[in-house]
Design an enzyme around this catalytic site. Structure first.
Site, PDB file in Angstrom:
ATOM      1  N   SER A   1       0.866  -1.188   0.000  1.00  0.00           N
ATOM      2  CA  SER A   1       0.000   0.000   0.000  1.00  0.00           C
ATOM      3  C   SER A   1       0.895   1.229   0.000  1.00  0.00           C
ATOM      4  O   SER A   1       2.089   1.138   0.330  1.00  0.00           O
ATOM      5  CB  SER A   1      -0.876  -0.009   1.270  1.00  0.00           C
ATOM      6  OG  SER A   1      -1.504   1.245   1.474  1.00  0.00           O
TER       7      SER A   1
ATOM      8  N   TYR B   1      -1.429  -0.817  10.682  1.00  0.00           N
ATOM      9  CA  TYR B   1      -1.539  -0.965   9.234  1.00  0.00           C
ATOM     10  C   TYR B   1      -0.275  -0.466   8.549  1.00  0.00           C
ATOM     11  O   TYR B   1       0.287  -1.123   7.665  1.00  0.00           O
ATOM     12  CB  TYR B   1      -2.757  -0.187   8.753  1.00  0.00           C
ATOM     13  CG  TYR B   1      -3.119  -0.388   7.302  1.00  0.00           C
ATOM     14  CD1 TYR B   1      -3.776  -1.536   6.882  1.00  0.00           C
ATOM     15  CD2 TYR B   1      -2.817   0.581   6.351  1.00  0.00           C
ATOM     16  CE1 TYR B   1      -4.126  -1.710   5.545  1.00  0.00           C
ATOM     17  CE2 TYR B   1      -3.156   0.417   5.022  1.00  0.00           C
ATOM     18  CZ  TYR B   1      -3.812  -0.732   4.627  1.00  0.00           C
ATOM     19  OH  TYR B   1      -4.151  -0.907   3.301  1.00  0.00           O
TER      20      TYR B   1
END
Length: 266
Positions: free
Chosen positions: A137, A150
């Site tokens: 990501s 995350y």
């Protein structure tokens, strides 16, 4: 191009929704025999019905589940050519607000699920001289607000990608990572709905508009657009690419943050 993956066997984690489901559809449409796995049976069955994929439920962060998925793939198709590690999520808090349980859950979802599945699949990938596509990501490159777990997990996936590329390239296995920005997935839709409510915006679409306003392309990606990037890296067209980190974020990583106010004024 319609048969670019003819005869190839592809295993996709997190294959029931979003990018995973779109990748299953794209590769199955180009001749691949696709296996989708994830913790929830219902969305996997929907993808299987739509694409002809084999649905094998399991938790990729659990060694026994990962090995069972790989074993089922080999039993059904006799080989494994491509592994797409796409499972992820969790970790939406700042460090001081993250419990031990939340931290473990985040690392299981974002990092351990990739590590454990890659470990289980590598012997078959070495035999097939296959490749791995790791879904990281832009959170693997930068830090958003209050997403510590995350962010750490996605950063670590890039290290995992490079480590495997270094170790298994001599054995014929390529490993590359993708760093998407905002993508219209069910998880992002919920985040945008929550953000819109917190920011007193009228709806989810207003949330998407706000978070992409400073991207050069001014929009979020569709899952199929990231599936196309995955398709390229997994294909023979990328035969000399390994250890790479391909950013697909609408140009956000090219923006000099201190100049954003200037751009808005022009």
């Amino acid at each position: 191009m319609a048969e670019a993956f003819d005869g190839k066997v592809v295993l996709i984690t997190g294959g029931g929704t979003g990018i995973g489901a779109a990748t299953a559809a794209r590769l199955a449409g180009e001749g691949a025999r696709v296996v989708v796995t994830g913790r929830r049976r219902a969305p996997l069955d929907e993808v299987a019905a739509a694409t002809g994929a084999l649905a094998v439920p399991g938790d990729s962060s659990v060694d026994a589940d990962a090995r069972a998925v790989v074993d089922r793939t080999l039993a059904e198709f006799g080989r494994l050519d491509v592994l797409v590690v796409n499972a992820g999520g969790h970790g939406m808090s700042a460090v001081a607000d993250t419990t031990d349980e939340d931290w473990r859950r985040s690392l299981d979802g974002n990092l351990n699920s990739a590590f454990v599945m890659c470990r289980a699949a590598l012997p078959a990938l070495v035999e097939a001289r296959g490749n791995i596509v790791v879904m990281s990501s832009v959170a693997g490159l930068f830090a958003g607000p209050e997403v510590a777990g995350y962010t750490v997990g996605k950063h670590a996936l890039i290290g995992l990608t490079r480590s495997m590329a270094r170790d298994y390239g001599p054995r014929g296995v390529r490993v590359n990572a993708i760093c998407p920005g905002w993508v219209r997935t069910p998880m992002s839709d919920q985040e945008m709905a929550d953000f819109a409510a917190a920011a007193d915006l009228p709806d989810r679409e207003s949330g998407y508009a706000a978070v992409t306003a400073d991207l050069p392309l001014r929009r979020a990606a569709e899952p199929g657009e990231i599936a196309a990037v995955c398709r390229f890296l997994a294909s023979d067209e990328a035969s000399f690419i390994t250890g790479a980190v391909l950013v697909a974020d609408g140009g956000g990583h090219a923006v000099d943050l201190p100049t954003v106010p200037i751009g808005r004024a022009m």
